[in-house]
Write an enzyme that holds these catalytic residues in place. Structure first.
Site, PDB file in Angstrom:
ATOM      1  N   LYS A 134     -10.068  -0.125  10.626  1.00 23.96           N
ATOM      2  CA  LYS A 134     -10.320  -1.389   9.916  1.00 23.96           C
ATOM      3  C   LYS A 134     -10.601  -2.515  10.910  1.00 23.96           C
ATOM      4  O   LYS A 134     -11.019  -3.598  10.531  1.00 23.96           O
ATOM      5  CB  LYS A 134      -9.130  -1.750   9.023  1.00 23.96           C
ATOM      6  CG  LYS A 134      -8.908  -0.723   7.904  1.00 23.96           C
ATOM      7  CD  LYS A 134      -7.830  -1.175   6.949  1.00 23.96           C
ATOM      8  CE  LYS A 134      -7.157  -0.033   6.237  1.00 23.96           C
ATOM      9  NZ  LYS A 134      -7.875   0.493   5.092  1.00 23.96           N
ATOM     10  N   ASP A 147       3.301  -4.164   7.785  1.00 25.64           N
ATOM     11  CA  ASP A 147       2.017  -3.477   7.674  1.00 25.64           C
ATOM     12  C   ASP A 147       0.909  -4.486   7.996  1.00 25.64           C
ATOM     13  O   ASP A 147       0.593  -5.357   7.182  1.00 25.64           O
ATOM     14  CB  ASP A 147       1.874  -2.939   6.241  1.00 25.64           C
ATOM     15  CG  ASP A 147       0.548  -2.223   6.024  1.00 25.64           C
ATOM     16  OD1 ASP A 147      -0.309  -2.268   6.917  1.00 25.64           O
ATOM     17  OD2 ASP A 147       0.392  -1.632   4.936  1.00 25.64           O
ATOM     18  N   HIS A 168       0.867  -1.178   0.000  1.00 26.64           N
ATOM     19  CA  HIS A 168       0.000   0.000   0.000  1.00 26.64           C
ATOM     20  C   HIS A 168       0.909   1.235   0.000  1.00 26.64           C
ATOM     21  O   HIS A 168       2.005   1.189   0.556  1.00 26.64           O
ATOM     22  CB  HIS A 168      -0.851  -0.052   1.270  1.00 26.64           C
ATOM     23  CG  HIS A 168      -1.916   0.990   1.368  1.00 26.64           C
ATOM     24  ND1 HIS A 168      -1.653   2.296   1.723  1.00 26.64           N
ATOM     25  CD2 HIS A 168      -3.262   0.920   1.191  1.00 26.64           C
ATOM     26  CE1 HIS A 168      -2.782   2.978   1.755  1.00 26.64           C
ATOM     27  NE2 HIS A 168      -3.778   2.173   1.431  1.00 26.64           N
TER      28      HIS A 168
HETATM   29  N1  PLP Z   1      -1.879  -0.510   4.671  1.00 29.34           N
HETATM   30  C1  PLP Z   1      -2.843  -1.242   4.109  1.00 29.34           C
HETATM   31  C2  PLP Z   1      -2.528  -2.645   3.682  1.00 29.34           C
HETATM   32  C3  PLP Z   1      -4.099  -0.699   3.913  1.00 29.34           C
HETATM   33  O1  PLP Z   1      -5.058  -1.425   3.332  1.00 29.34           O
HETATM   34  C4  PLP Z   1      -4.351   0.630   4.332  1.00 29.34           C
HETATM   35  C5  PLP Z   1      -5.669   1.271   4.118  1.00 29.34           C
HETATM   36  O2  PLP Z   1      -6.318   1.090   3.124  1.00 29.34           O
HETATM   37  C6  PLP Z   1      -3.316   1.338   4.935  1.00 29.34           C
HETATM   38  C7  PLP Z   1      -2.092   0.741   5.091  1.00 29.34           C
HETATM   39  C8  PLP Z   1      -3.490   2.755   5.392  1.00 29.34           C
HETATM   40  O3  PLP Z   1      -4.417   2.881   6.433  1.00 29.34           O
HETATM   41  P1  PLP Z   1      -4.721   4.327   6.995  1.00 29.34           P
HETATM   42  O4  PLP Z   1      -5.271   5.126   5.828  1.00 29.34           O
HETATM   43  O5  PLP Z   1      -5.731   4.136   8.066  1.00 29.34           O
HETATM   44  O6  PLP Z   1      -3.451   4.891   7.481  1.00 29.34           O
END
Ligand code: PLP
Length: 421
Positions: free
Chosen positions: A238, A212, A135
């Site tokens: 989430k 992550d 991500h």
């Molecule tokens: N990492 C992964 C795998 C994600 O799916 C997401 C959100 O979609 C994030 C990081 C980032 O999350 P946040 O926007 O709450 O920081």
């Protein structure tokens, strides 16, 4: 249950979906005159009453700033905030709550690690190893620190099934990266990486490991002790919790050695015109008023998830995924990205319907009350690898049902009809 992936036995405990659904007020609303079918849990999960009420109670009864006031409300707020830290530490199997730092979200938590650890430990020519399935939250902060320090980024490739190419990963680790930052579960492919094995391999290669866990922590038990990583982050919203709070767990000695990333109130020990000294960990990394109501909500979310139980959550989501994958594969012209069966994959299913743009698919599904996500999912490196600009993604949570999967499939057939396919 092992924190690692493919060898995990299928859990057997079942959930009462009706009783779970009744705890989520939003699930009884309609969209476009149809019952809401919420399949966008990879973006954010809905919130149970326990979370909504915990935040409501906080504001009604305990609201005050933390740590600073010697009065009853401030002590109550502090207890709630620090209590949340303890619950998160227990959820992650951490050695101590002091290893848990709260941030605005996991993105902010990755920025903290990349900027603070990276600035002190990376230099020209040093390698930062990421994967093609990351991500942007676990790419862009490293790109920024690479530009600052002269370090270089490398992306470990995936194979055609959407799993990490282990031979290529071993080769990349052989080039002695200083950092290996990788996702536990892909937010696009649903792939569940064998984190215990690859963290050990990275450690043996001398790399700092940063994981992550945004898509993992809501789905199965995670033990940072068992994984043996250096940093592990996730995001509250989430995990059925509120927005506005994220978590980074890190090894105590690493936190101790790091400089703070942001300066301000609460993160100092003493301020004089000549010299400022830092508070101890974790306060050193939590400048300013922290997300107190959000911590109360996150604590309630952790309690809620544990009351349902990961064996039941996992079993239910595996069942949904095993039901959905072949049903989706039967839709003519539909291509699924990522592993084709439930071994080593979670209920996050990206697909394309040949001849229809993902945004159009999503819009037609919305007419049926079905909420999915369309776009690049903050994973443009992966989109390039998959040779698409966007996908449609359905992602499950513990309150979803096979009947909702049926609605998704009917809506996809409707999209095909509308586009004359
Ligand atoms: N990492 C992964 C795998 C994600 O799916 C997401 C959100 O979609 C994030 C990081 C980032 O999350 P946040 O926007 O709450 O920081």
């Amino acid at each position: 249950m092992a924190a690692d992936s493919t060898s995990a036995a299928i859990p057997t405990k079942t959930v009462s979906v009706e009783s779970i659904r009744s705890q989520f007020p939003i699930l009884s609303r309609e969209v476009k005159g149809k019952p809401l079918v919420y399949l966008d849990n990879g973006a954010t999960a809905q919130k149970p009453l326990a979370v909504i009420e915990a935040m409501d109670t906080y504001y009604r009864e305990h609201n005050a700033n933390v740590h600073r006031g010697v009065h009853t409300l401030s002590e109550e707020a502090t207890d709630l905030y620090e209590g949340a830290r303890s619950k998160v530490a227990a959820l992650l199997g951490a050695a101590s709550p002091r290893e848990v730092v709260f941030a605005r979200n996991v993105t902010s938590a990755f920025n903290l690690v990349a900027r603070s650890w990276g600035a002190a430990n990376l230099g020209p020519g040093d390698r930062i190893l990421l994967t093609e399935m990351e991500h942007h939250a676990n790419i862009v902060p490293w790109y920024m620190v690479a530009r600052q320090t002269g370090a270089e980024l490398e992306f470990a490739p995936i194979d055609d099934e959407g799993r990490l190419d282990r031979a290529a990963l071993t080769e990349a680790l052989g080039r002695s990266p200083k950092v290996f930052a990788f996702t536990h579960v892909s937010n696009v492919l649903g792939t569940r990486n064998p984190v215990v094995e690859i963290a050990a391999e990275a450690k043996a290669a001398g790399a700092l490991t940063v994981i992550d866990g945004a898509q993992a922590v809501p789905k199965f038990p995670v033990s940072v002790t068992e994984i043996g990583a250096d940093f592990y982050g996730f995001t509250g919203h989430k995990l059925y919790g509120p927005t506005g709070i994220g978590v980074m767990w890190g090894r105590r000695e690493l936190w101790e050695a790091m400089e703070p990333f942001e300066g301000g109130g609460s993160m100092i020990n003493k301020v004089t015109p000549e010299k400022i000294t830092w508070a101890s960990v974790p306060a050193k990394f939590e400048a300013g008023t922290p997300p107190i109501a959000e911590a109360a909500g996150l604590a309630a979310a952790v309690d809620w998830v544990q009351s349902v139980g990961f064996p039941a959550i996992e079993a239910h989501e595996i069942e949904l995924t095993a039901y959905a994958l072949p049903r989706l594969a039967e839709v003519p012209g539909l291509k699924i990205f990522g592993p084709e069966d439930t071994a080593g994959r979670e209920g996050i299913i990206s697909f394309e319907l040949e001849g229809v743009h993902p945004h159009d698919v999503s819009e037609i599904l919305d007419r049926h009350g079905v909420a999915v996500r369309a776009g690049h999912h903050c994973a443009q490196i992966l989109m390039r690898r998959l040779d698409v600009s966007a996908t449609t993604r359905a992602s499950f949570a513990v309150y979803n049902t096979t009947a909702e999967v049926d609605t998704l499939i009917e809506a996809l057939h409707d999209a095909r009809r509308i586009f004359g396919l």
